[in-house]
Enzyme design. Sequence first.
Site, PDB file in Angstrom:
ATOM      1  N   CYS A  55       0.903  -1.253  -0.022  1.00  0.00           N
ATOM      2  CA  CYS A  55       0.030   0.027   0.119  1.00  0.00           C
ATOM      3  C   CYS A  55       0.892   1.135  -0.063  1.00  0.00           C
ATOM      4  CB  CYS A  55      -0.923   0.245   1.152  1.00  0.00           C
ATOM      5  SG  CYS A  55      -2.229  -1.169   1.270  1.00  0.00           S
ATOM      6  N   GLU A  57       0.638   3.955   2.159  1.00  0.00           N
ATOM      7  CA  GLU A  57       0.954   4.373   3.331  1.00  0.00           C
ATOM      8  C   GLU A  57       2.187   3.579   3.705  1.00  0.00           C
ATOM      9  OE1 GLU A  57      -1.717   3.366   2.072  1.00  0.00           O
ATOM     10  OE2 GLU A  57      -3.453   4.324   3.266  1.00  0.00           O
ATOM     11  N   CYS A  88      -5.905   0.931   5.303  1.00  0.00           N
ATOM     12  CA  CYS A  88      -6.059  -0.258   5.652  1.00  0.00           C
ATOM     13  C   CYS A  88      -5.609  -0.675   7.047  1.00  0.00           C
ATOM     14  CB  CYS A  88      -5.699  -1.352   4.467  1.00  0.00           C
ATOM     15  SG  CYS A  88      -4.040  -1.739   4.595  1.00  0.00           S
TER      16      CYS A  88
HETATM   17  N1  THU Z   1      -4.361   0.412  -0.989  1.00  0.00           N
HETATM   18  C1  THU Z   1      -3.591   1.340  -0.324  1.00  0.00           C
HETATM   19  O1  THU Z   1      -2.454   1.880  -1.191  1.00  0.00           O
HETATM   20  N2  THU Z   1      -3.703   1.848   0.644  1.00  0.00           N
HETATM   21  C2  THU Z   1      -4.898   1.406   1.376  1.00  0.00           C
HETATM   22  O2  THU Z   1      -4.840   1.709   2.679  1.00  0.00           O
HETATM   23  C3  THU Z   1      -5.889   0.391   1.024  1.00  0.00           C
HETATM   24  C4  THU Z   1      -5.491  -0.255  -0.279  1.00  0.00           C
HETATM   25  C5  THU Z   1      -3.870  -0.195  -2.486  1.00  0.00           C
HETATM   26  C6  THU Z   1      -3.597  -1.684  -2.380  1.00  0.00           C
HETATM   27  C7  THU Z   1      -3.915  -1.853  -4.059  1.00  0.00           C
HETATM   28  O3  THU Z   1      -3.052  -1.610  -4.722  1.00  0.00           O
HETATM   29  C8  THU Z   1      -5.033  -1.145  -4.124  1.00  0.00           C
HETATM   30  O4  THU Z   1      -5.211  -0.238  -3.089  1.00  0.00           O
HETATM   31  C9  THU Z   1      -6.511  -1.955  -4.027  1.00  0.00           C
HETATM   32  O5  THU Z   1      -6.410  -2.612  -2.917  1.00  0.00           O
END
Ligand code: THU
Length: 129
Positions: A55, A57, A88
């Site tokens: 992700c 973050e 998340c």
């Molecule tokens: N994702 C993030 O970058 N941050 C989050 O807090 C939630 C999800 C990304 C992971 C993946 O590449 C896409 O969003 C879909 O889940």
Amino acid sequence: MSVDWSALKAAALAAQGRAYAPYSDYKVGAALLTAGGEVITGCNVENATFGATCCAERTAVFSAVASGHRSFTAIAVVTNGAEPGTPCGICRQVLAEFGSDMDVLCFTPEGAEQVYRLSQLLPFAFTLK
Ligand code: THU
């Protein structure tokens, strides 16, 4: 120290432009403000295995720590859609490793935004203490 939210948001938007999200097409940008005033960015980096995806973050936190930073004041996170997405659960725990009193600004490029305290997003974070 007060947070320059507009600078942090601009950095998050620039990072979102670097997101590698060919599988979900859900692009996320993050900009972390260090206690010393530096801004470290991250974007989501997806992988064909899906499970190896990182992700935005966590990319920002890992990059900051690898650059010698361990104290953070705020993070801005940008996602597309009607409502801003929130970090998340795994990212909340990773952020909390370095203190739960940072501000978390979640926003969309269209102008929707919401500010949280990390302790609000993850009360009772896991610790080994
Ligand atoms: N994702 C993030 O970058 N941050 C989050 O807090 C939630 C999800 C990304 C992971 C993946 O590449 C896409 O969003 C879909 O889940």
